[in-house]
Design a protein around this motif. Structure first.
Motif, PDB file in Angstrom:
ATOM      1  N   ARG A  14      59.015   1.555 -16.735  1.00 62.30           N
ATOM      2  CA  ARG A  14      57.758   1.126 -16.114  1.00 62.30           C
ATOM      3  C   ARG A  14      57.817   1.326 -14.594  1.00 62.30           C
ATOM      4  O   ARG A  14      56.892   1.878 -14.002  1.00 62.30           O
ATOM      5  CB  ARG A  14      57.492  -0.351 -16.434  1.00 62.30           C
ATOM      6  CG  ARG A  14      56.225  -0.903 -15.780  1.00 62.30           C
ATOM      7  CD  ARG A  14      56.121  -2.412 -15.941  1.00 62.30           C
ATOM      8  NE  ARG A  14      57.219  -3.155 -15.376  1.00 62.30           N
ATOM      9  CZ  ARG A  14      57.373  -3.388 -14.050  1.00 62.30           C
ATOM     10  NH1 ARG A  14      56.501  -2.916 -13.183  1.00 62.30           N
ATOM     11  NH2 ARG A  14      58.404  -4.103 -13.616  1.00 62.30           N
ATOM     12  N   ILE A  15      58.904   0.926 -13.981  1.00 53.97           N
ATOM     13  CA  ILE A  15      59.035   1.052 -12.529  1.00 53.97           C
ATOM     14  C   ILE A  15      59.065   2.513 -12.110  1.00 53.97           C
ATOM     15  O   ILE A  15      58.484   2.891 -11.095  1.00 53.97           O
ATOM     16  CB  ILE A  15      60.298   0.315 -12.034  1.00 53.97           C
ATOM     17  CG1 ILE A  15      60.144  -1.188 -12.268  1.00 53.97           C
ATOM     18  CG2 ILE A  15      60.557   0.609 -10.556  1.00 53.97           C
ATOM     19  CD1 ILE A  15      61.449  -1.972 -12.100  1.00 53.97           C
ATOM     20  N   LEU A  16      59.721   3.340 -12.896  1.00 55.24           N
ATOM     21  CA  LEU A  16      59.868   4.764 -12.549  1.00 55.24           C
ATOM     22  C   LEU A  16      58.790   5.627 -13.196  1.00 55.24           C
ATOM     23  O   LEU A  16      59.009   6.818 -13.433  1.00 55.24           O
ATOM     24  CB  LEU A  16      61.261   5.256 -12.944  1.00 55.24           C
ATOM     25  CG  LEU A  16      62.406   4.629 -12.156  1.00 55.24           C
ATOM     26  CD1 LEU A  16      63.745   5.072 -12.718  1.00 55.24           C
ATOM     27  CD2 LEU A  16      62.293   4.955 -10.676  1.00 55.24           C
ATOM     28  N   ASP A  17      57.639   5.038 -13.439  1.00 55.27           N
ATOM     29  CA  ASP A  17      56.519   5.760 -14.037  1.00 55.27           C
ATOM     30  C   ASP A  17      56.263   7.059 -13.276  1.00 55.27           C
ATOM     31  O   ASP A  17      56.185   7.072 -12.050  1.00 55.27           O
ATOM     32  CB  ASP A  17      55.267   4.884 -14.018  1.00 55.27           C
ATOM     33  CG  ASP A  17      54.109   5.527 -14.730  1.00 55.27           C
ATOM     34  OD1 ASP A  17      54.335   6.107 -15.810  1.00 55.27           O
ATOM     35  OD2 ASP A  17      52.978   5.457 -14.205  1.00 55.27           O
ATOM     36  N   THR A  47      66.394  10.895 -12.597  1.00 55.72           N
ATOM     37  CA  THR A  47      64.949  11.120 -12.520  1.00 55.72           C
ATOM     38  C   THR A  47      64.645  12.560 -12.129  1.00 55.72           C
ATOM     39  O   THR A  47      65.497  13.264 -11.584  1.00 55.72           O
ATOM     40  CB  THR A  47      64.309  10.171 -11.492  1.00 55.72           C
ATOM     41  OG1 THR A  47      64.907  10.398 -10.217  1.00 55.72           O
ATOM     42  CG2 THR A  47      64.492   8.712 -11.896  1.00 55.72           C
ATOM     43  N   LYS A  48      63.407  12.953 -12.394  1.00 56.26           N
ATOM     44  CA  LYS A  48      62.973  14.319 -12.084  1.00 56.26           C
ATOM     45  C   LYS A  48      62.931  14.555 -10.570  1.00 56.26           C
ATOM     46  O   LYS A  48      63.286  15.628 -10.099  1.00 56.26           O
ATOM     47  CB  LYS A  48      61.590  14.554 -12.693  1.00 56.26           C
ATOM     48  CG  LYS A  48      61.062  15.946 -12.525  1.00 56.26           C
ATOM     49  CD  LYS A  48      59.721  16.105 -13.226  1.00 56.26           C
ATOM     50  CE  LYS A  48      59.163  17.498 -13.031  1.00 56.26           C
ATOM     51  NZ  LYS A  48      57.894  17.659 -13.733  1.00 56.26           N
ATOM     52  N   SER A  52      61.103   6.879  -5.115  1.00 51.29           N
ATOM     53  CA  SER A  52      60.318   6.536  -3.925  1.00 51.29           C
ATOM     54  C   SER A  52      60.830   5.242  -3.287  1.00 51.29           C
ATOM     55  O   SER A  52      61.455   4.410  -3.955  1.00 51.29           O
ATOM     56  CB  SER A  52      58.842   6.371  -4.284  1.00 51.29           C
ATOM     57  OG  SER A  52      58.642   5.149  -4.975  1.00 51.29           O
ATOM     58  N   PRO A  53      60.538   5.044  -1.998  1.00 47.83           N
ATOM     59  CA  PRO A  53      60.932   3.787  -1.346  1.00 47.83           C
ATOM     60  C   PRO A  53      60.393   2.544  -2.067  1.00 47.83           C
ATOM     61  O   PRO A  53      61.111   1.553  -2.210  1.00 47.83           O
ATOM     62  CB  PRO A  53      60.353   3.923   0.061  1.00 47.83           C
ATOM     63  CG  PRO A  53      60.330   5.401   0.306  1.00 47.83           C
ATOM     64  CD  PRO A  53      59.975   5.994  -1.040  1.00 47.83           C
ATOM     65  N   SER A 136      52.981  13.533 -29.990  1.00 46.79           N
ATOM     66  CA  SER A 136      52.429  12.258 -30.427  1.00 46.79           C
ATOM     67  C   SER A 136      53.230  11.067 -29.870  1.00 46.79           C
ATOM     68  O   SER A 136      52.771   9.948 -29.894  1.00 46.79           O
ATOM     69  CB  SER A 136      52.389  12.175 -31.954  1.00 46.79           C
ATOM     70  OG  SER A 136      53.706  12.117 -32.476  1.00 46.79           O
ATOM     71  N   ARG A 137      54.432  11.327 -29.391  1.00 46.53           N
ATOM     72  CA  ARG A 137      55.277  10.291 -28.792  1.00 46.53           C
ATOM     73  C   ARG A 137      55.657  10.757 -27.397  1.00 46.53           C
ATOM     74  O   ARG A 137      56.236  11.822 -27.248  1.00 46.53           O
ATOM     75  CB  ARG A 137      56.542  10.057 -29.598  1.00 46.53           C
ATOM     76  CG  ARG A 137      56.287   9.581 -30.995  1.00 46.53           C
ATOM     77  CD  ARG A 137      57.577   9.433 -31.751  1.00 46.53           C
ATOM     78  NE  ARG A 137      58.255  10.738 -31.767  1.00 46.53           N
ATOM     79  CZ  ARG A 137      59.505  10.916 -32.162  1.00 46.53           C
ATOM     80  NH1 ARG A 137      60.222   9.907 -32.542  1.00 46.53           N
ATOM     81  NH2 ARG A 137      60.048  12.111 -32.159  1.00 46.53           N
ATOM     82  N   GLU A 138      55.350   9.949 -26.412  1.00 52.82           N
ATOM     83  CA  GLU A 138      55.685  10.353 -25.039  1.00 52.82           C
ATOM     84  C   GLU A 138      57.177  10.240 -24.784  1.00 52.82           C
ATOM     85  O   GLU A 138      57.776  11.087 -24.149  1.00 52.82           O
ATOM     86  CB  GLU A 138      54.915   9.524 -24.023  1.00 52.82           C
ATOM     87  CG  GLU A 138      55.175   9.973 -22.601  1.00 52.82           C
ATOM     88  CD  GLU A 138      54.355   9.219 -21.604  1.00 52.82           C
ATOM     89  OE1 GLU A 138      54.817   9.109 -20.472  1.00 52.82           O
ATOM     90  OE2 GLU A 138      53.273   8.725 -21.963  1.00 52.82           O
ATOM     91  N   HIS A 139      57.781   9.179 -25.267  1.00 49.96           N
ATOM     92  CA  HIS A 139      59.213   8.942 -25.048  1.00 49.96           C
ATOM     93  C   HIS A 139      59.841   8.466 -26.343  1.00 49.96           C
ATOM     94  O   HIS A 139      59.174   7.936 -27.213  1.00 49.96           O
ATOM     95  CB  HIS A 139      59.440   7.862 -23.978  1.00 49.96           C
ATOM     96  CG  HIS A 139      58.951   8.254 -22.642  1.00 49.96           C
ATOM     97  ND1 HIS A 139      57.688   7.942 -22.212  1.00 49.96           N
ATOM     98  CD2 HIS A 139      59.534   8.962 -21.653  1.00 49.96           C
ATOM     99  CE1 HIS A 139      57.524   8.407 -20.995  1.00 49.96           C
ATOM    100  NE2 HIS A 139      58.618   9.030 -20.631  1.00 49.96           N
ATOM    101  N   GLU A 140      61.122   8.637 -26.424  1.00 53.55           N
ATOM    102  CA  GLU A 140      61.854   8.148 -27.573  1.00 53.55           C
ATOM    103  C   GLU A 140      62.972   7.242 -27.068  1.00 53.55           C
ATOM    104  O   GLU A 140      63.745   7.622 -26.201  1.00 53.55           O
ATOM    105  CB  GLU A 140      62.461   9.310 -28.340  1.00 53.55           C
ATOM    106  CG  GLU A 140      63.300   8.891 -29.523  1.00 53.55           C
ATOM    107  CD  GLU A 140      63.884  10.071 -30.257  1.00 53.55           C
ATOM    108  OE1 GLU A 140      64.703   9.812 -31.149  1.00 53.55           O
ATOM    109  OE2 GLU A 140      63.543  11.218 -29.959  1.00 53.55           O
ATOM    110  N   TYR A 141      63.019   6.027 -27.598  1.00 59.31           N
ATOM    111  CA  TYR A 141      64.108   5.108 -27.271  1.00 59.31           C
ATOM    112  C   TYR A 141      65.199   5.325 -28.304  1.00 59.31           C
ATOM    113  O   TYR A 141      64.936   5.377 -29.493  1.00 59.31           O
ATOM    114  CB  TYR A 141      63.626   3.655 -27.328  1.00 59.31           C
ATOM    115  CG  TYR A 141      62.640   3.333 -26.247  1.00 59.31           C
ATOM    116  CD1 TYR A 141      63.076   2.871 -25.027  1.00 59.31           C
ATOM    117  CD2 TYR A 141      61.286   3.502 -26.452  1.00 59.31           C
ATOM    118  CE1 TYR A 141      62.165   2.574 -24.009  1.00 59.31           C
ATOM    119  CE2 TYR A 141      60.367   3.207 -25.453  1.00 59.31           C
ATOM    120  CZ  TYR A 141      60.826   2.742 -24.244  1.00 59.31           C
ATOM    121  OH  TYR A 141      59.923   2.449 -23.250  1.00 59.31           O
TER     122      TYR A 141
END
Length: 143
Positions: A14-17, A47-48, A52-53, A136-141
């Protein structure tokens, strides 16, 4: 512990959206040798782009933030590791990174992975979050 890892993974995402983070566990947790009070939950977040600060500002105290919401959870203080761009990790170029460790948490100008941790990472890595090819799935846990 599994629930704490899931919460931490979800909240870091969530923070690194927008950063397309990949999170990895290594060390005693992946060797089924974690002992509460003795072991750390070692992780690496790549991360890609540079973090950010504003994201760094939210991430640095985040273990304590979670402890305030769940004061009885003994696992949040055990998370140790770094959060930085994949490019900085691979090239070693200086870039502000978030570090959580035994001595506390801070932004460091360059994240250093010692040789012991690198060997553990390469031999016993477990992906927590990765991009999926399935639209259909953005991310996989993966836990």
């Amino acid at each position: 512990m599994k629930q704490a890892i899931q919460v931490m993974t979800r909240e870091i995402l969530r923070i690194l959206d927008g950063q397309e983070p990949s999170l990895y566990l290594f060390g005693s947790v992946t060797m089924d040798d974690f002992h509460l009070g003795w072991s750390d939950i070692d992780f690496l977040c790549l991360t890609k782009q540079s973090i950010s600060p504003a994201q760094r500002e939210e991430l640095v105290p985040f273990r304590q933030t979670l402890l305030k919401t769940e004061p009885g959870n003994p696992y949040y203080r055990s998370f140790e590791g770094g959060m930085l761009s994949l490019d900085a990790f691979l090239t070693g170029k200086p870039e502000p990174a978030v570090y959580w460790g035994t001595s506390g948490q801070r932004v460091t100008e360059q994240y250093h992975f010692d040789c012991f941790s690198m060997m553990e990472l390469l031999s016993r890595i477990k992906a927590l979050l990765r991009r999926t090819q399935d639209s259909s799935r953005e991310h996989e846990y993966v836990i």
